[in-house]
Design an enzyme around this catalytic site. Structure first.
Site, PDB file in Angstrom:
ATOM      1  N   GLY A  10      12.874  -0.772 -21.217  1.00  0.00           N
ATOM      2  CA  GLY A  10      11.454  -0.953 -20.908  1.00  0.00           C
ATOM      3  C   GLY A  10      10.659   0.325 -21.123  1.00  0.00           C
ATOM      4  O   GLY A  10       9.692   0.603 -20.434  1.00  0.00           O
ATOM      5  N   GLY A  13       6.693   0.359 -21.394  1.00  0.00           N
ATOM      6  CA  GLY A  13       5.840  -0.006 -20.259  1.00  0.00           C
ATOM      7  C   GLY A  13       5.341   1.227 -19.532  1.00  0.00           C
ATOM      8  O   GLY A  13       5.682   2.353 -19.892  1.00  0.00           O
ATOM      9  N   VAL A  15       6.015   2.380 -16.487  1.00  0.00           N
ATOM     10  CA  VAL A  15       7.081   3.149 -15.815  1.00  0.00           C
ATOM     11  C   VAL A  15       8.012   3.775 -16.850  1.00  0.00           C
ATOM     12  O   VAL A  15       8.299   4.978 -16.817  1.00  0.00           O
ATOM     13  CB  VAL A  15       7.879   2.257 -14.839  1.00  0.00           C
ATOM     14  CG1 VAL A  15       9.060   3.016 -14.257  1.00  0.00           C
ATOM     15  CG2 VAL A  15       6.980   1.725 -13.731  1.00  0.00           C
ATOM     16  N   GLY A  16       8.444   2.960 -17.820  1.00  0.00           N
ATOM     17  CA  GLY A  16       9.380   3.454 -18.842  1.00  0.00           C
ATOM     18  C   GLY A  16       8.812   4.627 -19.616  1.00  0.00           C
ATOM     19  O   GLY A  16       9.522   5.613 -19.884  1.00  0.00           O
ATOM     20  N   TYR A 136       8.999 -13.338  -8.495  1.00  0.00           N
ATOM     21  CA  TYR A 136       9.331 -11.957  -8.914  1.00  0.00           C
ATOM     22  C   TYR A 136      10.203 -11.281  -7.863  1.00  0.00           C
ATOM     23  O   TYR A 136      11.201 -10.631  -8.185  1.00  0.00           O
ATOM     24  CB  TYR A 136       8.024 -11.191  -9.094  1.00  0.00           C
ATOM     25  CG  TYR A 136       8.166  -9.777  -9.582  1.00  0.00           C
ATOM     26  CD1 TYR A 136       7.906  -8.707  -8.729  1.00  0.00           C
ATOM     27  CD2 TYR A 136       8.553  -9.496 -10.890  1.00  0.00           C
ATOM     28  CE1 TYR A 136       8.015  -7.394  -9.161  1.00  0.00           C
ATOM     29  CE2 TYR A 136       8.660  -8.184 -11.336  1.00  0.00           C
ATOM     30  CZ  TYR A 136       8.388  -7.143 -10.471  1.00  0.00           C
ATOM     31  OH  TYR A 136       8.511  -5.841 -10.905  1.00  0.00           O
ATOM     32  N   THR A 164       6.311   1.136  -4.472  1.00  0.00           N
ATOM     33  CA  THR A 164       5.117   0.425  -4.020  1.00  0.00           C
ATOM     34  C   THR A 164       4.241   0.144  -5.244  1.00  0.00           C
ATOM     35  O   THR A 164       4.681   0.356  -6.372  1.00  0.00           O
ATOM     36  CB  THR A 164       4.368   1.288  -2.992  1.00  0.00           C
ATOM     37  OG1 THR A 164       3.327   0.527  -2.412  1.00  0.00           O
ATOM     38  CG2 THR A 164       3.776   2.540  -3.638  1.00  0.00           C
ATOM     39  N   HIS A 179      -2.607  -5.713 -12.527  1.00  0.00           N
ATOM     40  CA  HIS A 179      -2.614  -5.413 -11.093  1.00  0.00           C
ATOM     41  C   HIS A 179      -4.028  -4.998 -10.695  1.00  0.00           C
ATOM     42  O   HIS A 179      -4.885  -4.770 -11.545  1.00  0.00           O
ATOM     43  CB  HIS A 179      -1.611  -4.300 -10.784  1.00  0.00           C
ATOM     44  CG  HIS A 179      -0.188  -4.742 -10.887  1.00  0.00           C
ATOM     45  ND1 HIS A 179       0.624  -4.414 -11.941  1.00  0.00           N
ATOM     46  CD2 HIS A 179       0.570  -5.532 -10.079  1.00  0.00           C
ATOM     47  CE1 HIS A 179       1.812  -4.955 -11.770  1.00  0.00           C
ATOM     48  NE2 HIS A 179       1.811  -5.633 -10.649  1.00  0.00           N
ATOM     49  N   ARG A 209      -3.361  -1.870   0.594  1.00  0.00           N
ATOM     50  CA  ARG A 209      -2.354  -1.588  -0.429  1.00  0.00           C
ATOM     51  C   ARG A 209      -2.130  -0.080  -0.538  1.00  0.00           C
ATOM     52  O   ARG A 209      -3.039   0.715  -0.298  1.00  0.00           O
ATOM     53  CB  ARG A 209      -2.819  -2.125  -1.799  1.00  0.00           C
ATOM     54  CG  ARG A 209      -2.805  -3.649  -1.926  1.00  0.00           C
ATOM     55  CD  ARG A 209      -1.416  -4.221  -1.905  1.00  0.00           C
ATOM     56  NE  ARG A 209      -1.404  -5.664  -2.096  1.00  0.00           N
ATOM     57  CZ  ARG A 209      -1.574  -6.561  -1.132  1.00  0.00           C
ATOM     58  NH1 ARG A 209      -1.755  -6.135   0.125  1.00  0.00           N
ATOM     59  NH2 ARG A 209      -1.526  -7.862  -1.375  1.00  0.00           N
ATOM     60  N   ASP A 269      -5.804 -13.419  -1.393  1.00  0.00           N
ATOM     61  CA  ASP A 269      -5.669 -12.032  -0.916  1.00  0.00           C
ATOM     62  C   ASP A 269      -4.249 -11.490  -1.104  1.00  0.00           C
ATOM     63  O   ASP A 269      -4.033 -10.307  -1.207  1.00  0.00           O
ATOM     64  CB  ASP A 269      -6.004 -11.962   0.588  1.00  0.00           C
ATOM     65  CG  ASP A 269      -7.492 -11.727   0.822  1.00  0.00           C
ATOM     66  OD1 ASP A 269      -7.961 -11.973   1.942  1.00  0.00           O
ATOM     67  OD2 ASP A 269      -8.175 -11.282  -0.122  1.00  0.00           O
TER      68      ASP A 269
HETATM   69  O1  GFB Z   1      -1.998  -5.663  -7.602  1.00  0.00           O
HETATM   70  P1  GFB Z   1      -2.281  -7.036  -7.104  1.00  0.00           P
HETATM   71  O2  GFB Z   1      -2.742  -8.042  -8.100  1.00  0.00           O
HETATM   72  O3  GFB Z   1      -0.996  -7.720  -6.445  1.00  0.00           O
HETATM   73  O4  GFB Z   1      -3.327  -6.888  -5.874  1.00  0.00           O
HETATM   74  P2  GFB Z   1      -0.273  -7.489  -5.030  1.00  0.00           P
HETATM   75  C1  GFB Z   1      -3.834  -8.040  -5.367  1.00  0.00           C
HETATM   76  C2  GFB Z   1      -4.908  -7.755  -4.312  1.00  0.00           C
HETATM   77  O5  GFB Z   1      -6.058  -7.134  -4.921  1.00  0.00           O
HETATM   78  C3  GFB Z   1      -5.367  -9.085  -3.770  1.00  0.00           C
HETATM   79  C4  GFB Z   1      -7.169  -8.048  -4.881  1.00  0.00           C
HETATM   80  O6  GFB Z   1      -5.812  -8.908  -2.461  1.00  0.00           O
HETATM   81  C5  GFB Z   1      -6.508  -9.419  -4.723  1.00  0.00           C
HETATM   82  O7  GFB Z   1      -7.397 -10.352  -4.136  1.00  0.00           O
HETATM   83  N1  GFB Z   1      -7.960  -7.912  -6.107  1.00  0.00           N
HETATM   84  C6  GFB Z   1      -9.299  -7.674  -6.126  1.00  0.00           C
HETATM   85  C7  GFB Z   1      -7.511  -7.961  -7.371  1.00  0.00           C
HETATM   86  N2  GFB Z   1      -9.742  -7.599  -7.405  1.00  0.00           N
HETATM   87  C8  GFB Z   1      -8.638  -7.766  -8.205  1.00  0.00           C
HETATM   88  C9  GFB Z   1      -8.438  -7.747  -9.611  1.00  0.00           C
HETATM   89  O8  GFB Z   1      -9.376  -7.564 -10.421  1.00  0.00           O
HETATM   90  N3  GFB Z   1      -7.171  -7.924 -10.077  1.00  0.00           N
HETATM   91  C10 GFB Z   1      -6.109  -8.105  -9.218  1.00  0.00           C
HETATM   92  N4  GFB Z   1      -4.877  -8.254  -9.746  1.00  0.00           N
HETATM   93  N5  GFB Z   1      -6.246  -8.142  -7.858  1.00  0.00           N
HETATM   94  C11 GFB Z   1       1.823  -7.424  -6.578  1.00  0.00           C
HETATM   95  C12 GFB Z   1       2.859  -8.436  -6.996  1.00  0.00           C
HETATM   96  O9  GFB Z   1       1.212  -7.936  -5.399  1.00  0.00           O
HETATM   97  O10 GFB Z   1       2.402  -6.181  -6.215  1.00  0.00           O
HETATM   98  C13 GFB Z   1       3.698  -7.885  -8.120  1.00  0.00           C
HETATM   99  O11 GFB Z   1       2.193  -9.634  -7.382  1.00  0.00           O
HETATM  100  C14 GFB Z   1       4.218  -6.508  -7.787  1.00  0.00           C
HETATM  101  O12 GFB Z   1       4.784  -8.749  -8.332  1.00  0.00           O
HETATM  102  C15 GFB Z   1       3.105  -5.603  -7.333  1.00  0.00           C
HETATM  103  O13 GFB Z   1       5.165  -6.613  -6.771  1.00  0.00           O
HETATM  104  C16 GFB Z   1       3.658  -4.271  -6.914  1.00  0.00           C
HETATM  105  O14 GFB Z   1      -0.285  -6.066  -4.629  1.00  0.00           O
HETATM  106  O15 GFB Z   1      -0.807  -8.490  -4.053  1.00  0.00           O
END
Ligand code: GFB
Length: 315
Positions: A10, A13, A15-16, A136, A164, A179, A209, A269
């Site tokens: 990878g 990507g 990380v890689g 996942y 994280t 993300h 987060r 969320d």
């Molecule tokens: O990074 P993310 O998509 O995933 O963050 P997780 C999601 C949070 O950010 C939710 C808000 O609360 C979303 O509602 N958010 C706000 C958004 N605006 C946006 C946006 O424009 N894009 C995205 N993506 N989110 C991930 C896992 O969980 O964490 C993966 O799904 C992985 O598998 C990663 O483990 C580390 O943090 O919720």
């Protein structure tokens, strides 16, 4: 010292590529990489042939089908199947071909939705997972456990790191599948260029987060690969979290967007919080260095460079 040759699965990507940047600064290390076209890690026969020909001593497994909350919710079949197939093929081929050190990368989404915060490693499998990324998480738990069982049953040094949420150079900026942090950088940047007065982010903005810069993770990976007796799995993080709304304000300020930020509670969320307890990794001598505010500034600079060069990853 990390044992050469090192196969970085990878490598293209986020990380890689950070791991390859870090390895390039160590004289005498032979790094082996293959693009997905050259080697499909889901195909067992290709993986076996690659390992028997190249016989790496160390494998850093940074390959995965990854994505944000929307991608995970939409494609659970691929998130479980592709990741399981890659892990099974690569971990078994590594053992069959004498790989001495295998570092498997997962994510803190392996821990239960309502795990006690900050989350310690022993919370694993203690209660139900977060629905939005269960597929996942199950794949990553399986990979972590398979490494642990190989170490237990055959005495090989196969172990895991659970980072994280990550950000940094070479991130994926797909408008729907990325993300949150890259998603916000792109959203605010495009709104600024268009002169929009508002930006609507997903969700309520209340979840918390934690964000680790990928160069800090690369340092942790090299550090763990040189431990004589590493934990079977260990959290890698900053132990500092921020609400998604505060993150949005931070990104808007960095990008230079001065309009209004709106939330959209109709979008999920995800888990309310997933703060890592990093006592264990800190006890081995690693600590993060890159503070979020500075990390976002440098990541936005990389975004502009990548976009300008037509190299922005968006898939
Ligand atoms: O990074 P993310 O998509 O995933 O963050 P997780 C999601 C949070 O950010 C939710 C808000 O609360 C979303 O509602 N958010 C706000 C958004 N605006 C946006 C946006 O424009 N894009 C995205 N993506 N989110 C991930 C896992 O969980 O964490 C993966 O799904 C992985 O598998 C990663 O483990 C580390 O943090 O919720």
């Amino acid at each position: 010292m990390i044992e050469s040759p090192v196969f970085v699965a990878g490598h293209g990507g986020m990380v890689g590529s950070a791991v390859c940047r870090r390895l390039a600064s160590i004289p005498g290390i032979e790094v082996i990489t293959r693009t997905r076209k050259e080697l499909d890690l889901c195909e067992e026969s290709q993986v076996n042939e690659f390992f028997s020909k190249n016989r790496p001593s160390t494998v850093i497994f940074a390959s995965a089908k990854v994505g944000g909350i929307h991608a995970n919710k939409t494609f659970p079949v691929e998130f479980l199947s592709d990741n399981l197939r890659q892990e099974l093929a690569t971990i078994h081929a590594s053992y069959r071909n004498g790989v001495r050190r295998f570092l498997f990368l997962g994510s803190t989404c392996i821990y239960p939705r309502m795990a006690a915060q900050p989350i310690k490693e022993q919370e694993l499998l203690s209660s139900p997972l977060e629905q939005t990324n269960e597929a996942y998480a199950l794949a990553k738990i399986a990979g972590l456990k398979l490494c642990q069982y190989f170490r237990q049953q055959y005495g090989v040094m196969y172990h895991s790191a659970m980072p994280t949420n990550l950000y940094g150079p070479g991130d994926n900026y797909h408008p729907d599948h990325s993300h949150v942090l890259p998603g916000l950088i792109r959203r605010f940047h495009e709104a600024k260029i268009r002169g929009d007065e508002t930006v609507t982010m997903w969700g309520t903005g209340t979840p918390l987060r934690e964000f680790l810069h990928v160069d800090d993770l690369a340092e942790a990976i090299l550090h763990l690969c040189q431990l004589d007796n590493p934990p079977d799995w260990v959290n890698v993080g900053t132990s500092v979290d921020v609400s998604i709304l505060d993150l949005a304000h931070l990104v808007a300020k960095t990008v230079g967007f001065t309009g209004k930020i709106l939330t959209d509670p109709t979008k999920p969320d995800g888990t309310p919080r997933k703060l890592t307890d990093t006592t264990l990794i800190r006890s081995t001598g690693w600590a993060p260095k890159i503070v979020l505010e500075r990390g976002i500034v440098s990541t936005y600079e990389c975004f502009l460079k990548e976009q300008g060069a037509g190299d922005l990853r968006s898939k």
